[in-house]
Design a protein around this motif. Structure first.
Motif, PDB file in Angstrom:
ATOM      1  N   LEU A  12       0.855  -1.182   0.000  1.00 23.65           N
ATOM      2  CA  LEU A  12       0.000   0.000   0.000  1.00 23.65           C
ATOM      3  C   LEU A  12       0.888   1.228   0.000  1.00 23.65           C
ATOM      4  N   ALA A  13       0.848   1.974  -1.045  1.00 26.52           N
ATOM      5  CA  ALA A  13       1.629   3.198  -1.126  1.00 26.52           C
ATOM      6  C   ALA A  13       0.709   4.386  -0.914  1.00 26.52           C
ATOM      7  N   GLY A  14       1.170   5.365  -0.149  1.00 28.93           N
ATOM      8  CA  GLY A  14       0.376   6.567   0.060  1.00 28.93           C
ATOM      9  C   GLY A  14      -0.701   6.386   1.108  1.00 28.93           C
ATOM     10  N   GLU A  15      -1.717   7.213   0.996  1.00 27.26           N
ATOM     11  CA  GLU A  15      -2.807   7.228   1.961  1.00 27.26           C
ATOM     12  C   GLU A  15      -3.802   6.101   1.689  1.00 27.26           C
ATOM     13  N   PRO A  16      -4.535   5.683   2.731  1.00 30.67           N
ATOM     14  CA  PRO A  16      -5.558   4.659   2.526  1.00 30.67           C
ATOM     15  C   PRO A  16      -6.727   5.217   1.728  1.00 30.67           C
ATOM     16  N   LEU A  17      -7.603   4.319   1.289  1.00 31.08           N
ATOM     17  CA  LEU A  17      -8.802   4.750   0.581  1.00 31.08           C
ATOM     18  C   LEU A  17      -9.618   5.685   1.464  1.00 31.08           C
ATOM     19  N   PRO A  18     -10.352   6.610   0.863  1.00 33.41           N
ATOM     20  CA  PRO A  18     -11.208   7.484   1.660  1.00 33.41           C
ATOM     21  C   PRO A  18     -12.218   6.668   2.464  1.00 33.41           C
ATOM     22  N   ALA A  19     -12.530   7.158   3.659  1.00 29.77           N
ATOM     23  CA  ALA A  19     -13.428   6.440   4.567  1.00 29.77           C
ATOM     24  C   ALA A  19     -14.766   6.134   3.915  1.00 29.77           C
ATOM     25  N   ARG A  20     -15.292   7.056   3.163  1.00 29.76           N
ATOM     26  CA  ARG A  20     -16.587   6.855   2.502  1.00 29.76           C
ATOM     27  C   ARG A  20     -16.533   5.674   1.541  1.00 29.76           C
ATOM     28  N   LEU A  21     -15.439   5.561   0.787  1.00 26.03           N
ATOM     29  CA  LEU A  21     -15.280   4.464  -0.160  1.00 26.03           C
ATOM     30  C   LEU A  21     -15.115   3.131   0.573  1.00 26.03           C
ATOM     31  N   VAL A  22     -14.316   3.114   1.646  1.00 24.36           N
ATOM     32  CA  VAL A  22     -14.136   1.891   2.427  1.00 24.36           C
ATOM     33  C   VAL A  22     -15.473   1.445   2.996  1.00 24.36           C
ATOM     34  N   SER A  23     -16.265   2.400   3.482  1.00 28.45           N
ATOM     35  CA  SER A  23     -17.577   2.081   4.037  1.00 28.45           C
ATOM     36  C   SER A  23     -18.504   1.487   2.978  1.00 28.45           C
ATOM     37  N   GLU A  24     -18.526   2.083   1.793  1.00 25.07           N
ATOM     38  CA  GLU A  24     -19.376   1.577   0.707  1.00 25.07           C
ATOM     39  C   GLU A  24     -18.937   0.180   0.267  1.00 25.07           C
ATOM     40  N   LEU A  25     -17.630  -0.038   0.167  1.00 24.50           N
ATOM     41  CA  LEU A  25     -17.106  -1.344  -0.200  1.00 24.50           C
ATOM     42  C   LEU A  25     -17.487  -2.399   0.853  1.00 24.50           C
ATOM     43  N   ALA A  26     -17.443  -1.996   2.138  1.00 24.34           N
ATOM     44  CA  ALA A  26     -17.817  -2.918   3.202  1.00 24.34           C
ATOM     45  C   ALA A  26     -19.302  -3.297   3.105  1.00 24.34           C
ATOM     46  N   LYS A  27     -20.146  -2.331   2.787  1.00 25.15           N
ATOM     47  CA  LYS A  27     -21.578  -2.598   2.635  1.00 25.15           C
ATOM     48  C   LYS A  27     -21.843  -3.591   1.514  1.00 25.15           C
ATOM     49  N   LEU A  28     -21.004  -3.531   0.473  1.00 20.69           N
ATOM     50  CA  LEU A  28     -21.145  -4.429  -0.665  1.00 20.69           C
ATOM     51  C   LEU A  28     -20.433  -5.770  -0.444  1.00 20.69           C
ATOM     52  N   GLY A  29     -19.771  -5.900   0.684  1.00 21.46           N
ATOM     53  CA  GLY A  29     -19.047  -7.132   0.976  1.00 21.46           C
ATOM     54  C   GLY A  29     -17.741  -7.249   0.239  1.00 21.46           C
ATOM     55  N   LEU A  30     -17.201  -6.110  -0.194  1.00 19.55           N
ATOM     56  CA  LEU A  30     -15.946  -6.120  -0.975  1.00 19.55           C
ATOM     57  C   LEU A  30     -14.741  -5.634  -0.186  1.00 19.55           C
ATOM     58  N   ALA A  31     -14.941  -5.292   1.064  1.00 22.31           N
ATOM     59  CA  ALA A  31     -13.810  -4.817   1.873  1.00 22.31           C
ATOM     60  C   ALA A  31     -13.767  -5.545   3.189  1.00 22.31           C
TER      61      ALA A  31
END
Length: 130
Positions: free
Chosen positions: A111-130
């Motif tokens: 992982l280079a740089g900053e993590p994914l934005p919190a909103r994107l991580v949250s959406e991915l988690a809702k979809l079962g992709l994170a």
């Protein structure tokens, strides 16, 4: 299995600034008013850092000790081990985190740089992709 805890990286402008703060000290320390009831289980565990509503890394816990003013010090290893980003709600103070719920460490350089934005991580988690 050690018990872990989560804490907001309050005041950290970025994950890199959190890493810089940790690594600039021989033994980074946090203070808390109350000793966690399960503190003995947490020595050897880690403090998982939350930055912008995402678990981003962990610092191993060395020990707990009481200060002269009655508060408690949490001594950490001076390292930030990056973990698989996971959405996490903000909270005050610290919260326990069981080993089975802790995100795995990331491989070095994955992982280079900053993590994914919190909103994107949250959406991915809702979809079962994170």
């Amino acid at each position: 299995m050690p018990l872990h805890m989560t804490k907001i990286a309050f005041g950290a402008a970025s994950v890199e600034s959190l890493r810089d703060w940790l690594e600039s000290r021989d033994e980074p320390q946090l203070t808390t008013r109350y000793l966690p009831k399960r503190h003995e289980e947490m020595v050897g565990g880690s403090l998982y850092w939350i930055h912008e509503h995402v678990l981003v890394g962990r610092s191993p816990i060395r020990r707990f000790s009481q200060r002269d003013d009655g508060r408690w010090t949490i001594a950490l290893e001076p390292v930030l081990v990056r973990v698989e980003p996971r959405a996490r709600r903000a909270h005050q103070g610290w919260r326990y985190l069981d080993e089975k719920d802790a995100p795995p460490d990331l491989a070095e350089g994955s992982l280079a740089g900053e993590p994914l934005p919190a909103r994107l991580v949250s959406e991915l988690a809702k979809l079962g992709l994170a």
